[in-house]
Design an enzyme around this catalytic site. Structure first.
Site, short mmCIF file in Angstrom:
data_model
loop_
_atom_site.label_atom_id
_atom_site.label_comp_id
_atom_site.label_asym_id
_atom_site.label_seq_id
_atom_site.Cartn_x
_atom_site.Cartn_y
_atom_site.Cartn_z
N HIS B 321 -1.02 -5.13 1.35
CA HIS B 321 -0.15 -4.14 1.98
C HIS B 321 0.76 -3.56 0.91
O HIS B 321 1.39 -4.31 0.17
CB HIS B 321 0.68 -4.80 3.09
CG HIS B 321 1.30 -3.81 4.01
ND1 HIS B 321 2.30 -2.94 3.61
CD2 HIS B 321 1.07 -3.54 5.32
CE1 HIS B 321 2.64 -2.18 4.64
NE2 HIS B 321 1.92 -2.53 5.69
N ARG B 341 7.24 4.42 6.29
CA ARG B 341 6.67 5.64 5.70
C ARG B 341 6.22 6.61 6.79
O ARG B 341 6.35 7.82 6.64
CB ARG B 341 5.48 5.29 4.79
CG ARG B 341 5.93 4.80 3.41
CD ARG B 341 4.73 4.35 2.57
NE ARG B 341 4.19 3.11 3.08
CZ ARG B 341 2.90 2.83 3.19
NH1 ARG B 341 2.00 3.70 2.81
NH2 ARG B 341 2.50 1.67 3.67
#
Lengths: 233, 535
Positions: B321, B341
């Site tokens: 990740h 994000r």
């Protein structure tokens, strides 16, 4: 007396695991300090990231009368900490069929009559490692305000510290999840676009498009992928 | 007072200085060729020396991380002559694993008339499902369709995904959302009921459903609560991981030997069908990476299924990740949800400059972070020597209005506030962390595998995501295939007449290890990592 240090030169501090003294590095979380001390944990450990509620811990600091609470995976050790893990605490849980319930103002205390015994003392709120105002959602529960209970309790990780501390013997977190499930199923506004999509899929609207994509070669699929339009953020 | 030391605060000031300009510009996305190049150069999957081929079993020759190969080639906990004559329990369907996939399977098996026992290594719900923050994908908006979802999944997975599995995933998705909602999951919605949906890395439509940033926890605790409501038909046994699958004399899976983790006592649970939902293996710490995974993620299911002859696949690819916490030290490696994000925060380097499109697929984004730090030397170094890049979280409140972060990312806000960092005002330092096992036991669309009587669901399986999973397709996978596995297992259990249970496959396994001269010195599944100090 010489000061004990780690190989990196960090000065060790004393913590008391269930009353027994261990010297551990001061930068560690309670959980990592226990492992540093040699415990291979089975109880009181789960996600190690503050989400599962397995590592509820009560502690006192030497010389300080106050009782503190935290998650072992999220709390850094302090000198003179006296630690007690509470990996499990018995609490009553009502059994129910969510499809048969109705989200009325009396639903919560019909399944949990003890809800009405809440003293409003706020000991639960003080114990909550998630900083949830447990007292406030219990008060909302007594008023039958399911939506409020659901909203205020949303960040609950069901660690059980509230129930462990409650003088009225409540199982707050079990009442809270009942409220959230009632809210999610019955009170939250329905999503029309979801319902429409289900009907479209049942009617086979996308079968052809999927079958076509499945029949494409990797090269053709790549071309489609590269050409696809991206919805603006 | 900031929780960041002064030298890091200096870099934060450069991030602040460029913020107004960056709000108006986004770094362009990579072409397929650029993606390919950066992956080959910087993604951990391409470090040849950290992989090796396994030397025994039906998938002999297949490459996987060395740490995983050592466990897969391990010796069993029990001997082939372990006494199976006196099971500690008997049931129609045995579910191994107490995460979201296992819970879904237990519910559906019960709904299809089966008596169920669910065994789990730690507590019921101590699983990666509980830690998933960002959300769950489903193409349920008019602008979207299962076919577009299909294309996104295939592209994200480098087109190596099994098409039938992707079809199942995207076509079941809206039904799964409805199922969860009927169970009482509180998805984020507009007042009129419209689902709040956002982008994730590699999505071409906004289809990420969430429950604040407790999406997985909300799903897990609801499924767990529902399982507990069906206690007449579903028995849950905690702290009892499976250590071996048992076959019958016709080669069908006939139960499992479990170990009481606290007493060390082994016992046989006899079953007509078994669902394997044990999750992944982040706690094997491939290449020394920290992990987002829960404590029990030690690849047990891959080991168990392989010993009874199920083929493996896609294990040469692991998901790192991009945004694991890199500071403070106490939480290094823990997940910083992709939703940060998704809400608009950009990754920036120590000079406060963007260097990558914020929502590339995870493998590409992670490789770009590694390049920025390792090759270009533009990372920020913490006092303990950990390197990372900034994730400019304060942008979110500027874009969407004050209070957005508190409302949408309460878990993240709390996580960092515990260490004196206010992510509404200061950026988050991140670096790739071991997150997900893209591959596993080869799965079929009905959740069966090569071995009759064995059904598979969730991270333990391989094929759905190809060589890279997209955000939000894991919570989807566990529910889609958990449900399919539960139903298939119940149907299988209804129609078979079990034969005599046997562990003869362990004799064959031990012999094969011996003949191949393989001794990794590991007894597997390893069940838990050992973090005790050995000095």
């Amino acid at each position: 007396m010489t000061t004990a240090r780690t190989s990196e030169g960090e000065e060790l501090i004393p913590v008391y695991i269930m009353g027994k003294c261990y010297m551990v590095p001061p930068s560690l979380t309670i959980m990592k300090a226990m492992e540093w001390a040699g415990y291979k944990l089975i109880r009181g450990v789960g996600c190690r990231g503050g989400f599962c509620g397995a590592c509820a811990t009560a502690y006192r600091i030497q010389g300080d009368p106050k009782l503190y609470f935290g998650l072992a995976c999220q709390t850094v050790v302090q000198p003179g900490m006296y630690l007690a893990q509470l990996p499990f605490f018995p609490a009553r849980r009502a059994s129910y069929d969510i499809a048969q319930l109705e989200p009325t103002p009396t639903t919560l205390f019909s399944l949990y009559p003890e809800l009405l015994r809440c003293l409003g003392c706020g000991t639960c709120t003080k114990a909550c490692p998630q900083e949830i105002d447990v007292r406030a959602y219990m008060a909302a529960g007594m008023r039958g305000d399911i939506a409020k209970v659901a909203d205020l309790s949303f960040d609950c990780i069901m660690c059980g510290l509230c129930a462990a501390r409650c003088p009225a013997e409540e199982a707050q977190y079990n009442i809270a999840i009942l409220a959230r499930r009632l809210y999610g199923r019955y009170l939250a506004p329905r999503s029309r676009h979801l319902q429409e999509r289900l009907e479209e899929i049942r009617a086979g609207k996308f079968d052809e498009a999927i079958a076509e994509l499945k029949s494409l070669s990797v090269e053709e699929l790549k071309a489609r992928y590269e050409a696809r339009d991206i919805e603006p953020a | 007072m900031s929780g960041y030391p002064p030298e890091m605060q200096e870099s934060i000031r450069r991030v602040e200085a460029t913020r107004a300009r960056r709000l108006k510009e986004t770094f362009p996305a990579m072409s397929m060729d650029e993606r390919d190049e950066i992956l080959h150069k910087f993604h951990p999957d391409y470090k040849e020396e950290t992989f090796r081929a396994i030397r025994v079993g039906v998938s002999k020759g297949q490459k996987m991380p060395i740490e995983l190969a050592d466990v897969v080639e391990g010796r069993p906990h029990i001997d082939p002559d372990f006494d199976l004559s006196d099971p500690i329990a008997e049931t129609d369907v045995l579910v191994i694993g107490g995460g979201g996939a296992g819970a879904s399977a237990a519910l559906l098996a019960q709904e299809h008339g089966a008596k169920v026992i669910l065994v789990t290594k730690l507590r019921f719900g101590d699983a990666n499902t509980m830690m998933a923050q960002g959300g769950i994908q489903a193409a349920d908006r008019p602008e979207d369709s299962p076919a577009i979802h299909y294309l996104d999944v295939m592209g994200g997975g480098h087109f190596t995904n099994v098409p039938e599995l992707v079809e199942a995933l995207v076509m079941d998705a809206p039904f799964v959302i409805k199922w969860l909602e009927d169970l009482g999951v509180m998805f984020d919605k507009e007042p009129d009921g419209t689902m709040v949906e956002r982008h994730g890395g590699g999505t071409s439509r906004k289809r990420m459903h969430s429950a604040r940033d407790y999406s997985g926890a909300e799903i897990m605790r609801t499924l767990r609560d529902e399982v507990r409501n069906r206690e007449d038909d579903i028995i849950v046994i905690e702290f009892s991981p499976a250590v071996e699958l048992v076959l019958d004399d016709e080669g069908r899976v006939a139960g499992a030997v479990v170990m009481n983790l606290e007493t060390g006592v082994y016992g046989f649970i006899k079953a007509k069908a078994v669902v394997l939902a044990t999750g992944g293996g982040g706690r094997l710490h491939y290449q020394g990476f920290p992990t987002t995974n829960h404590y029990g993620a030690t690849a047990d299911g891959v080991v168990l299924a392989y010993r009874v002859g199920a083929r493996l696949g896609y294990l040469e690819s692991m998901q790192y990740h991009p945004t694991g916490a890199a500071f403070p030290e106490q939480i290094v490696g823990l997940l910083v949800t992709e939703k940060v994000r998704g809400l608009g925060a950009q990754p920036v380097n120590r000079h406060g400059e963007q260097f990558v499109y914020p929502l590339e697929p995870r493998d590409v984004e992670a490789a770009a972070f590694i390049r920025e730090c390792v090759e270009r030397g533009n990372g920020i170094v913490t006092p303990t020597g950990q390197v990372g890049v900034w994730l400019d979280s304060p942008m979110i409140d500027i874009i969407h209005g004050p209070g957005t972060i508190e409302r949408n990312l309460p878990a993240m806000v709390r996580q960092f506030r515990r260490f004196g960092i206010d992510i509404t005002k200061e950026p988050i330092l991140v670096y790739p962390t071991l997150h997900y096992q893209n591959g596993g036991v080869r799965l079929k669309a009905d959740s069966s595998c090569d071995v009759p009587g064995l059904f598979i669901a969730g991270e333990v399986s391989g094929g759905v995501h190809g060589h890279n999973r997209l955000m939000g397709n894991s919570l989807l996978e566990i529910t889609v295939f958990g449900r399919r596995a539960g139903r298939s297992a119940a149907e299988f259990a209804h129609k078979i007449k079990p034969g005599k249970p046997t562990l003869a496959h362990l004799e064959r396994w031990n012999r094969e290890l011996e003949e191949a001269g393989v001794d990794t010195g590991v007894v597997s599944p390893i069940l838990l990592p050992d973090y005790t100090r050995h000095e």
